[in-house]
Motif scaffolding. Structure first.
Motif, short mmCIF file in Angstrom:
data_model
loop_
_atom_site.label_atom_id
_atom_site.label_comp_id
_atom_site.label_asym_id
_atom_site.label_seq_id
_atom_site.Cartn_x
_atom_site.Cartn_y
_atom_site.Cartn_z
N ILE A 1 0.85 -1.20 0.00
CA ILE A 1 0.00 0.00 0.00
C ILE A 1 0.88 1.25 0.00
O ILE A 1 1.74 1.42 0.87
CB ILE A 1 -0.94 0.03 1.22
N ILE A 2 0.65 2.12 -0.97
CA ILE A 2 1.42 3.36 -1.12
C ILE A 2 0.46 4.54 -0.96
O ILE A 2 -0.61 4.57 -1.57
CB ILE A 2 2.10 3.41 -2.50
N LEU A 3 0.85 5.51 -0.15
CA LEU A 3 0.03 6.70 0.08
C LEU A 3 0.65 7.90 -0.63
O LEU A 3 1.83 8.23 -0.42
CB LEU A 3 -0.07 7.00 1.58
N LYS A 4 -0.12 8.55 -1.48
CA LYS A 4 0.30 9.78 -2.15
C LYS A 4 -0.13 10.94 -1.27
O LYS A 4 -1.34 11.21 -1.12
CB LYS A 4 -0.31 9.86 -3.54
N ARG A 5 0.83 11.67 -0.69
CA ARG A 5 0.57 12.57 0.43
C ARG A 5 0.24 14.00 0.01
O ARG A 5 0.98 14.94 0.29
CB ARG A 5 1.77 12.55 1.36
N GLU A 6 -0.92 14.20 -0.58
CA GLU A 6 -1.35 15.55 -0.94
C GLU A 6 -1.74 16.38 0.28
O GLU A 6 -1.90 17.60 0.18
CB GLU A 6 -2.50 15.49 -1.94
N ASP A 7 -1.87 15.71 1.42
CA ASP A 7 -2.14 16.46 2.66
C ASP A 7 -0.92 17.28 3.10
O ASP A 7 -1.02 18.10 4.02
CB ASP A 7 -2.54 15.49 3.77
N LEU A 8 0.22 17.08 2.46
CA LEU A 8 1.44 17.82 2.81
C LEU A 8 1.67 19.04 1.94
O LEU A 8 2.70 19.70 2.04
CB LEU A 8 2.65 16.88 2.71
N GLN A 9 0.71 19.36 1.08
CA GLN A 9 0.81 20.59 0.29
C GLN A 9 0.77 21.81 1.23
O GLN A 9 0.31 21.71 2.36
CB GLN A 9 -0.36 20.68 -0.71
N PRO A 10 1.24 22.98 0.79
CA PRO A 10 1.22 24.18 1.65
C PRO A 10 -0.15 24.52 2.23
O PRO A 10 -0.22 25.13 3.30
CB PRO A 10 1.72 25.29 0.70
N VAL A 11 -1.25 24.14 1.53
CA VAL A 11 -2.59 24.40 2.08
C VAL A 11 -3.23 23.09 2.54
O VAL A 11 -4.43 23.03 2.75
CB VAL A 11 -3.49 25.12 1.06
N TYR A 12 -2.42 22.05 2.68
CA TYR A 12 -2.87 20.74 3.20
C TYR A 12 -3.94 20.09 2.31
O TYR A 12 -4.76 19.33 2.79
CB TYR A 12 -3.39 20.88 4.64
#
Length: 504
Positions: A37-48
């Protein structure tokens, strides 16, 4: 069509503001599900949130002279924050129209990035209509949150990154779906290069607009949209996004609130980050897919789309996560009212833990208990408990899937009102903001006596109420007409077994 989007994605201007988000291996989840399972971490963008990509690319395509007129959008949160940051970086004015129900954390984030946040109306549709009025009056440039080709292309850069960040074959990519901008962008890029990779959309079962469109083979408008996963609470898939999704999305999986809560916990366990409900949709859908098809040994990618949630909502998430993971079930059980009865009840459960036990004396013969019982992580264990208890003569009602029981009754067990004649029970949802509860009570009126009332603020955009009203039989038709005019979502729960067992 795909060639058109490929060119837009390859030339997209997103990295002026957005980052190339990392991918993380979800070790605990991989081991448990026997897949990689791989998580693409778009929650880490500057605006989360991933929304920054589409907003940035769209604005960069607009001539500078037009930008100076000012940018505007209607948004309940993530698109608003993304657009506000882009405007701040470019030094252009930005206005965001947000419903009054928008969580404070999102309003504050928009204002902190220099944009004007206007709170207007209780729904997105009303906020949107007002934003269009401002476009006509002031000449602002409207930036759509999802139904725009440049916005779709901006989100499609996520697919491009997944392809060069992952090693080896990818079997499936799971993508949260609201208006469809994210899944359209990812599908366009992935299916052009790797048509064998499955693109699987995941929606809340309370706002499954793409699922219903796929079923009907045309865009549909949902009668009602649920509120828990507010980031994907959209009644109709976008027109441009539908053109891509109908041909290049392999399937759509819907998940429940409890399954979303369990997924939030899964993401936390592997990353120590807290996703918003919409952000964890992909993991909830991935888990359901693995269980349904008995998938093993595959490389599965889940896009974690955002992490903008009010801290207060975590109470609700924590309460429901174990049920969503099939590690807890809720039961109403009738036991004899005599010394030692509870002890015998516990003995029947064996080594299972009791997670919750609510009881109050009612009469000399029998007692109604509301019990949470730990499970082994599967539905068979839940059925085995019912079989064991009923086999020993207990009356059992499984309340695990009963929303009224989970939202209200579990906090109210302990009293009956024998004098509350002609009582009818309704469950309501109403827009949550300061003074909202009093406004709700005023609209409920004074015609009928309120015999029971339970309200709990979960830090969400909507308040939830369970109310009992004493209504003479001959006036109950009039009550129904009155409820329809109130304008709130409601459910008649008078015949709900949880009410009958614990409160009536």
């Amino acid at each position: 069509m795909l060639q058109q989007y490929i060119k837009r994605i390859l030339t997209a201007r997103v990295y002026d503001v957005a980052i190339e988000s990392p991918i993380d291996h979800a070790g605990f989840l991989s081991e448990r599900l026997n897949n990689n399972i791989i998580l693409k971490r778009e929650d880490l963008q500057p605006v989360y949130s991933f929304k920054l990509r589409g907003a940035c690319n769209k604005v960069m395509q607009i001539p500078e002279e037009e930008r100076k007129r000012g940018l505007i959008a209607a948004s309940a949160g993530n698109h608003a924050q993304g657009l506000a940051l882009v405007a701040q970086k470019l030094g252009v004015p930005c206005t965001i129209v947000m419903p009054n129900t928008t969580p404070d954390i999102k309003v504050a984030a928009v204002r902190a990035r220099g944009a004007e946040a206007i709170l207007h109306g209780d729904t997105f549709d009303i906020a949107y209509q007002y934003s269009q009025q401002l476009v006509k009056e002031k000449g602002y440039v409207y930036i759509h949150p999802y139904d725009d080709e440049d916005v779709i292309a901006g989100q499609g850069t996520i697919g491009m990154e997944i392809m060069h960040q992952t090693q080896g074959e990818i079997d499936a990519i799971f993508v949260p779906v609201g208006g469809g901008g994210l899944i359209a962008g990812i599908a366009a890029y992935i299916k052009y290069l790797r048509p064998d990779v499955k693109i699987i959309g995941v929606e809340s079962d309370e706002s499954a607009c793409l699922y219903e469109a796929m079923k009907a083979d045309e865009r549909v408008i949902l009668d009602q949209v649920g509120i828990f996963a507010d980031g994907v609470a959209v009644a109709q898939i976008g027109e441009n996004t539908w053109k891509v999704a109908r041909d290049f999305v392999d399937e759509v999986i819907t998940v429940s609130t409890d399954e979303i809560c369990a997924a939030i916990k899964d993401v936390f366990n592997d990353t120590r980050a807290i996703s918003e409900p919409a952000g964890a949709l992909s993991v909830a859908g991935l888990k359901k897919y693995v269980e349904r098809d008995n998938v093993q040994g595959q490389n599965l990618v889940a896009v974690i789309s955002g992490a903008n949630t009010n801290f207060d909502r975590l109470r609700h998430v924590a309460e429901r996560a174990e049920i969503g993971e099939k590690r807890e079930a809720l039961f109403a059980v009738t036991i004899p009212e005599r010394p030692g009865a509870f002890r015998k009840f516990c003995e029947l459960l064996g080594k299972r833990n009791i997670t919750e036990f609510n009881y109050r004396y009612d009469d000399n013969d029998q007692a109604q208990i509301f019990a949470g019982i730990q499970l082994g992580g599967n539905q068979q264990d839940r059925a085995a408990i019912v079989e064991s208890l009923t086999g020993d003569g207990y009356q059992v009602v499984d309340l695990t899937d009963d929303e009224m029981a989970k939202l209200h009754v579990r906090y109210m067990v302990g009293g009956r009102a024998e004098g509350a004649t002609n009582e009818v029970v309704y469950r309501f949802e109403f827009p949550e903001r300061p003074g909202a509860l009093m406004r709700f009570l005023n609209q409920l009126g004074y015609k009928w006596n309120i015999s029971m009332f339970h309200y709990r603020n979960h830090g969400a955009a909507y308040g939830r109420v369970l109310a009992g009203l004493q209504v003479p039989v001959e006036e109950q038709k009039l009550l129904q007409e009155y409820m329809d005019k109130l304008g709130y979502r409601y459910w008649n729960e008078t015949d709900n077994p949880a009410y009958k067992l614990f409160l009536k």
